[in-house]
Scaffold this motif. Structure first.
Motif, short mmCIF file in Angstrom:
data_model
loop_
_atom_site.label_atom_id
_atom_site.label_comp_id
_atom_site.label_asym_id
_atom_site.label_seq_id
_atom_site.Cartn_x
_atom_site.Cartn_y
_atom_site.Cartn_z
N THR A 28 67.05 56.36 77.11
CA THR A 28 68.45 56.48 77.47
C THR A 28 69.08 55.11 77.27
OG1 THR A 28 67.99 56.02 79.80
CG2 THR A 28 68.09 58.32 79.15
N GLU A 29 70.02 55.03 76.35
CA GLU A 29 70.64 53.77 75.95
C GLU A 29 69.55 52.79 75.53
OE1 GLU A 29 73.61 52.45 78.72
OE2 GLU A 29 74.40 54.48 78.92
N ASP A 30 69.38 51.67 76.23
CA ASP A 30 68.38 50.67 75.85
C ASP A 30 67.13 50.72 76.70
OD1 ASP A 30 70.06 49.75 73.87
OD2 ASP A 30 70.94 48.18 75.13
N GLU A 31 66.98 51.73 77.52
CA GLU A 31 65.85 51.83 78.44
C GLU A 31 64.94 52.99 78.05
OE1 GLU A 31 65.40 49.64 81.01
OE2 GLU A 31 67.20 48.60 80.31
N PHE A 32 63.65 52.84 78.39
CA PHE A 32 62.67 53.89 78.16
C PHE A 32 62.17 54.40 79.49
CE2 PHE A 32 62.47 51.35 74.31
CZ PHE A 32 62.56 52.33 73.33
N GLY A 33 61.80 55.66 79.53
CA GLY A 33 61.23 56.25 80.74
C GLY A 33 60.09 57.17 80.38
N VAL A 34 59.24 57.40 81.36
CA VAL A 34 58.09 58.28 81.18
C VAL A 34 58.04 59.20 82.40
CG1 VAL A 34 55.58 58.41 80.97
CG2 VAL A 34 56.81 56.50 79.94
N MET A 35 57.85 60.48 82.15
CA MET A 35 57.68 61.42 83.26
C MET A 35 56.87 62.63 82.83
SD MET A 35 61.52 63.07 83.62
CE MET A 35 61.18 63.44 85.31
N VAL A 36 56.39 63.35 83.81
CA VAL A 36 55.62 64.56 83.54
C VAL A 36 56.51 65.54 82.78
CG1 VAL A 36 54.43 66.50 84.63
CG2 VAL A 36 54.21 64.20 85.59
N SER A 37 55.98 66.10 81.72
CA SER A 37 56.76 66.99 80.84
C SER A 37 57.38 68.16 81.57
CB SER A 37 55.88 67.52 79.71
OG SER A 37 55.41 66.48 78.91
N SER A 38 56.65 68.74 82.49
CA SER A 38 57.15 69.93 83.20
C SER A 38 58.35 69.63 84.08
CB SER A 38 56.03 70.56 84.04
OG SER A 38 55.60 69.64 85.05
N GLU A 39 58.59 68.36 84.39
CA GLU A 39 59.72 67.99 85.24
C GLU A 39 60.90 67.44 84.44
OE1 GLU A 39 58.58 65.63 88.58
OE2 GLU A 39 56.82 66.87 88.97
N TYR A 40 60.73 67.26 83.15
CA TYR A 40 61.80 66.71 82.32
C TYR A 40 62.83 67.79 82.02
CZ TYR A 40 64.23 64.32 78.55
OH TYR A 40 65.20 63.73 77.78
N ASP A 41 64.07 67.51 82.39
CA ASP A 41 65.14 68.46 82.08
C ASP A 41 66.31 67.76 81.39
OD1 ASP A 41 66.21 67.06 84.19
OD2 ASP A 41 66.69 68.80 85.41
N GLY A 42 65.98 66.66 80.73
CA GLY A 42 67.00 65.90 80.02
C GLY A 42 67.24 66.42 78.62
N ASP A 43 67.98 65.65 77.87
CA ASP A 43 68.35 65.98 76.50
C ASP A 43 67.13 65.89 75.58
OD1 ASP A 43 69.62 66.35 74.09
OD2 ASP A 43 70.84 64.53 74.21
N ASP A 44 66.89 66.93 74.81
CA ASP A 44 65.76 66.92 73.88
C ASP A 44 65.87 65.81 72.85
OD1 ASP A 44 64.52 69.04 75.14
OD2 ASP A 44 65.24 70.54 73.72
N ASP A 45 67.10 65.41 72.51
CA ASP A 45 67.30 64.33 71.54
C ASP A 45 66.87 62.97 72.09
OD1 ASP A 45 68.28 66.10 69.65
OD2 ASP A 45 70.37 65.81 70.25
N ALA A 46 66.72 62.86 73.40
CA ALA A 46 66.32 61.59 74.02
C ALA A 46 64.80 61.40 74.00
CB ALA A 46 66.82 61.51 75.46
N ILE A 47 64.05 62.47 73.67
CA ILE A 47 62.59 62.39 73.67
C ILE A 47 62.13 61.58 72.47
CG2 ILE A 47 60.45 63.69 73.48
CD1 ILE A 47 61.88 66.00 74.93
N VAL A 48 61.35 60.54 72.76
CA VAL A 48 60.76 59.71 71.71
C VAL A 48 59.43 60.31 71.27
CG1 VAL A 48 59.86 57.40 71.17
CG2 VAL A 48 61.89 57.64 72.62
N HIS A 49 58.62 60.73 72.26
CA HIS A 49 57.31 61.30 71.94
C HIS A 49 56.79 62.04 73.17
CE1 HIS A 49 53.74 61.60 69.45
NE2 HIS A 49 53.00 61.28 70.49
N ASP A 50 55.97 63.05 72.95
CA ASP A 50 55.28 63.67 74.07
C ASP A 50 53.79 63.42 73.90
OD1 ASP A 50 54.47 65.52 72.17
OD2 ASP A 50 55.87 67.05 72.82
#
Length: 59
Positions: A28-50
């Motif tokens: 998101t913008e200039d920051e990276f985040g990591v979370m459990v896939s089942s809890e991610y409900d953000g924009d699919d375009d923001a995903i760098v890798h699973d």
């Protein structure tokens, strides 16, 4: 920025293997985040890798 991406990728990889659950690396913008896939409900375009630990273990 590539140093931040490399650090985030390493953490995501380690987290997936430690928890043995799929995790998502997202940006998101200039920051990276990591979370459990089942809890991610953000924009699919923001995903760098699973990271799926079962695929990692098979490689």
């Amino acid at each position: 920025m590539s140093h931040n991406l490399t650090l985030a990728q390493n953490h995501a990889f380690d987290l997936a293997r430690t928890l043995m659950v799929p995790v998502i690396l997202f940006q998101t913008e200039d920051e990276f985040g990591v979370m459990v896939s089942s809890e991610y409900d953000g924009d699919d375009d923001a995903i760098v890798h699973d990271y799926d630990p079962w695929e990692i273990m098979d490689s």
